[in-house]
Design a protein around this motif. Structure first.
Motif, short mmCIF file in Angstrom:
data_model
loop_
_atom_site.label_atom_id
_atom_site.label_comp_id
_atom_site.label_asym_id
_atom_site.label_seq_id
_atom_site.Cartn_x
_atom_site.Cartn_y
_atom_site.Cartn_z
N THR A 70 0.85 -1.20 0.00
CA THR A 70 0.00 0.00 0.00
C THR A 70 0.89 1.25 0.00
OG1 THR A 70 -0.12 -0.05 2.43
CG2 THR A 70 -1.88 -1.17 1.22
N THR A 71 2.01 1.15 -0.72
CA THR A 71 2.96 2.27 -0.73
C THR A 71 2.37 3.49 -1.44
OG1 THR A 71 3.97 1.32 -2.71
CG2 THR A 71 5.02 0.84 -0.60
N LEU A 72 2.97 4.63 -1.15
CA LEU A 72 2.51 5.91 -1.69
C LEU A 72 3.24 6.25 -2.98
CD1 LEU A 72 0.88 8.61 -1.19
CD2 LEU A 72 2.93 9.42 0.02
N LEU A 73 2.49 6.69 -3.98
CA LEU A 73 3.10 7.21 -5.21
C LEU A 73 3.53 8.65 -4.93
CD1 LEU A 73 0.80 5.97 -8.11
CD2 LEU A 73 3.24 5.58 -7.92
N LYS A 74 4.72 8.77 -4.35
CA LYS A 74 5.16 10.07 -3.81
C LYS A 74 5.25 11.16 -4.87
CE LYS A 74 7.73 8.16 0.09
NZ LYS A 74 9.04 8.03 0.75
N TYR A 75 5.82 10.83 -6.02
CA TYR A 75 6.04 11.86 -7.05
C TYR A 75 4.73 12.50 -7.46
CZ TYR A 75 7.30 14.06 -11.47
OH TYR A 75 7.45 14.97 -12.49
N PHE A 76 3.74 11.68 -7.79
CA PHE A 76 2.46 12.21 -8.28
C PHE A 76 1.62 12.78 -7.13
CE2 PHE A 76 3.59 9.07 -11.59
CZ PHE A 76 3.66 9.96 -12.65
N TYR A 77 1.83 12.26 -5.91
CA TYR A 77 1.12 12.82 -4.75
C TYR A 77 1.56 14.25 -4.49
CZ TYR A 77 0.05 13.78 0.14
OH TYR A 77 -0.37 14.37 1.32
N TYR A 78 2.88 14.47 -4.46
CA TYR A 78 3.38 15.83 -4.19
C TYR A 78 3.09 16.77 -5.37
CZ TYR A 78 5.64 13.98 -0.05
OH TYR A 78 5.87 13.40 1.18
N LYS A 79 3.07 16.23 -6.56
CA LYS A 79 2.72 17.03 -7.74
C LYS A 79 1.26 17.48 -7.65
CE LYS A 79 2.90 16.88 -12.81
NZ LYS A 79 3.16 16.01 -14.00
N ALA A 80 0.38 16.57 -7.22
CA ALA A 80 -1.03 16.90 -7.07
C ALA A 80 -1.23 17.87 -5.90
CB ALA A 80 -1.84 15.63 -6.84
N LYS A 81 -0.39 17.73 -4.87
CA LYS A 81 -0.52 18.59 -3.69
C LYS A 81 -0.15 20.04 -4.01
CE LYS A 81 0.16 18.17 1.28
NZ LYS A 81 0.86 17.46 2.37
N GLU A 82 0.74 20.21 -4.97
CA GLU A 82 1.08 21.57 -5.41
C GLU A 82 -0.12 22.27 -6.03
OE1 GLU A 82 4.36 21.23 -8.06
OE2 GLU A 82 5.78 20.53 -6.52
N GLU A 83 -0.98 21.48 -6.67
CA GLU A 83 -2.16 22.05 -7.32
C GLU A 83 -3.33 22.14 -6.36
OE1 GLU A 83 -2.93 19.53 -10.65
OE2 GLU A 83 -0.93 19.81 -11.54
N ASN A 84 -3.39 21.21 -5.39
CA ASN A 84 -4.51 21.19 -4.46
C ASN A 84 -4.02 20.72 -3.09
OD1 ASN A 84 -6.91 20.93 -3.08
ND2 ASN A 84 -7.73 19.28 -4.37
N GLU A 85 -3.96 21.64 -2.13
CA GLU A 85 -3.44 21.33 -0.80
C GLU A 85 -4.30 20.32 -0.06
OE1 GLU A 85 -0.88 22.02 1.17
OE2 GLU A 85 0.21 23.05 -0.42
N GLY A 86 -5.59 20.25 -0.41
CA GLY A 86 -6.51 19.37 0.32
C GLY A 86 -6.56 17.95 -0.22
N ILE A 87 -5.57 17.59 -1.03
CA ILE A 87 -5.57 16.25 -1.63
C ILE A 87 -5.39 15.18 -0.56
CG2 ILE A 87 -3.11 15.90 -2.08
CD1 ILE A 87 -5.75 15.37 -4.74
N ASN A 88 -6.06 14.04 -0.72
CA ASN A 88 -6.01 12.96 0.26
C ASN A 88 -4.88 11.99 -0.07
OD1 ASN A 88 -6.50 11.06 2.20
ND2 ASN A 88 -8.56 10.51 1.49
N GLU A 89 -3.98 11.76 0.88
CA GLU A 89 -2.84 10.88 0.64
C GLU A 89 -3.27 9.46 0.30
OE1 GLU A 89 0.20 8.75 3.51
OE2 GLU A 89 0.74 10.89 3.40
N ALA A 90 -4.34 8.97 0.92
CA ALA A 90 -4.81 7.60 0.69
C ALA A 90 -5.18 7.35 -0.76
CB ALA A 90 -6.00 7.30 1.59
N ASP A 91 -5.57 8.42 -1.47
CA ASP A 91 -5.96 8.28 -2.88
C ASP A 91 -4.76 7.98 -3.78
OD1 ASP A 91 -8.57 8.80 -2.21
OD2 ASP A 91 -8.44 10.95 -2.63
#
Length: 386
Positions: free
Chosen positions: A276-297
């Motif tokens: 259940t590892t995190l896709l870090k690159y795309f997670y942080y990229k999405a977080k730059e566009e939307n701070e409220g992004i859910n890590e679990a997604d």
């Protein structure tokens, strides 16, 4: 037991001591290949006891001690001599050796019994003993696929067959995603050596690595190892779309393996190698566009690795990719990368559902270092000849 009973019935047709033709090493060798030595030895003792009752020389209430000794030693020889279970040719070789041992056992029993036999009786005895060993090997090879399929047992021989590069799925990876194929082979080398170092199934890990990224053949160009001389297509996609494509390869791979009826152990490795590892690159990229992004997604759906082999493959997969991305890695840099990835897996609770220990993780890290250092060792640069 059925074979033993058939031979016992034949022996009633005035064929003296035909019981020695019984393939005494067949069942022990089958159990040795499919399960382990302990069960094989237990079965040999049971068969020897049953044989002593079935071949009782038509004397009610008696037991045949000689045939019990013969079955016991013949079965034990089959177990001990079957050291290399990776090739069917080794089973035939073992059968031949068992035949020779059977002959010595017969001579031993005749010597102890001090019986007077004719030349033709000696020939019968020795022929029966020799045929018994060869028959054991032939029946073992013939019956093995039925037991594997009927009980869903993944034997060493089955794994060897699955590792054949001519398997349709391996050819598919090689043709459609050559970068993934090379990556899988490198991960297999790492995982196998680490598994053998901690007593896990190295061959299962190697074969599992060959197939673990089969799902990438659905969209090979979206994975960096296959992006040769082409622009990264993720540059034109949203982080969410890229996430869906990357995460899908584990599920797609498991479905493809099930469709081709590969063993459950191989399917599980394909499903679990990202946990259940995190896709870090795309997670942080999405977080730059939307701070409220859910890590679990942005996490793989799992499950987490359930076995040592799956856990080791999971780590080896990340380690190989990380080291490959480095230019001229030194031993210290390789150690730091391995330490970082293992620590990250521990902190992220990815190894909580398998029975791997911290001591074994240290052995695994050391093995990875040695293997990678051998692959990426520095070479002497020779000056260009003029």
């Amino acid at each position: 037991l059925i074979l033993m009973k058939i031979v016992g019935i034949i022996s009633e047709l005035e064929l003296d001591n035909i019981g020695y033709i019984f393939p005494a090493a067949m069942a022990p060798m089958l159990i040795r290949i499919l399960l382990n030595e302990r069960f094989a030895f237990i079965l040999t003792i049971i068969l020897a006891a049953c044989g002593s009752i079935i071949f009782h020389d038509e004397i009610a209430g008696s037991i045949n001690v000689e045939i019990a000794i013969y079955i016991l030693f013949s079965g034990t020889a089959g177990i001990l001599l079957l050291t290399n279970r990776n090739r069917r040719s080794n089973i035939l070789q073992t059968g031949f050796y068992v035949s020779i041992i059977n002959v010595f056992i017969i001579f031993f029993l005749l010597f102890l019994g001090n019986g007077q036999l004719t030349k033709i009786e000696y020939v019968y005895y020795l022929t029966f003993a020799f045929v018994s060993g060869l028959l054991s090997a032939i029946l073992t090879i013939g019956l093995l696929p039925f037991f594997e399929a009927g009980f869903g047992i993944l034997s060493t021989l089955k794994l060897i067959e699955l590792s054949n590069p001519n398997h349709p799925l391996l050819k598919k990876i090689l043709m459609e995603a050559p970068g993934t194929y090379h990556h899988s082979v490198m991960v297999a080398n790492l995982a196998e050596s680490a598994c053998e170092a901690v007593g896990a199934n190295g061959l299962l890990a190697r074969v599992g690595c060959y197939y673990h990224d089969i799902g990438k053949t659905r969209r090979p160009q979206f994975f960096i190892e296959n992006q040769m001389n082409i622009e990264n297509p993720h540059n034109h996609l949203s982080p969410e779309s890229s996430r869906d494509i990357i995460i899908a390869h584990a599920k797609d791979g498991a479905e493809m393996l099930k469709k081709h009826k590969l063993p459950k152990e191989i399917v599980d490795i394909a499903e679990q190698h990202h946990g259940t590892t995190l896709l870090k690159y795309f997670y942080y990229k999405a977080k730059e566009e939307n701070e409220g992004i859910n890590e679990a997604d942005f996490r793989y759906p799992g499950p987490k690795p359930q076995t040592k082999e799956a856990a080791i493959i999971s780590i080896a997969d990340s380690v190989e990719a990380a080291v490959r991305s480095m230019s001229r890695p030194t031993l210290e840099q390789i150690k730091e990368v391995i330490q970082s990835i293992v620590q990250d897996r521990l902190q992220d609770d990815q190894l909580n559902e398998c029975d791997i220990t911290l001591k074994e993780l240290e052995v695994i890290k050391k093995t990875f270092c040695e293997t990678l250092n051998g692959i990426f060792h520095s070479r002497i640069e020779y000056p260009n000849s003029k």
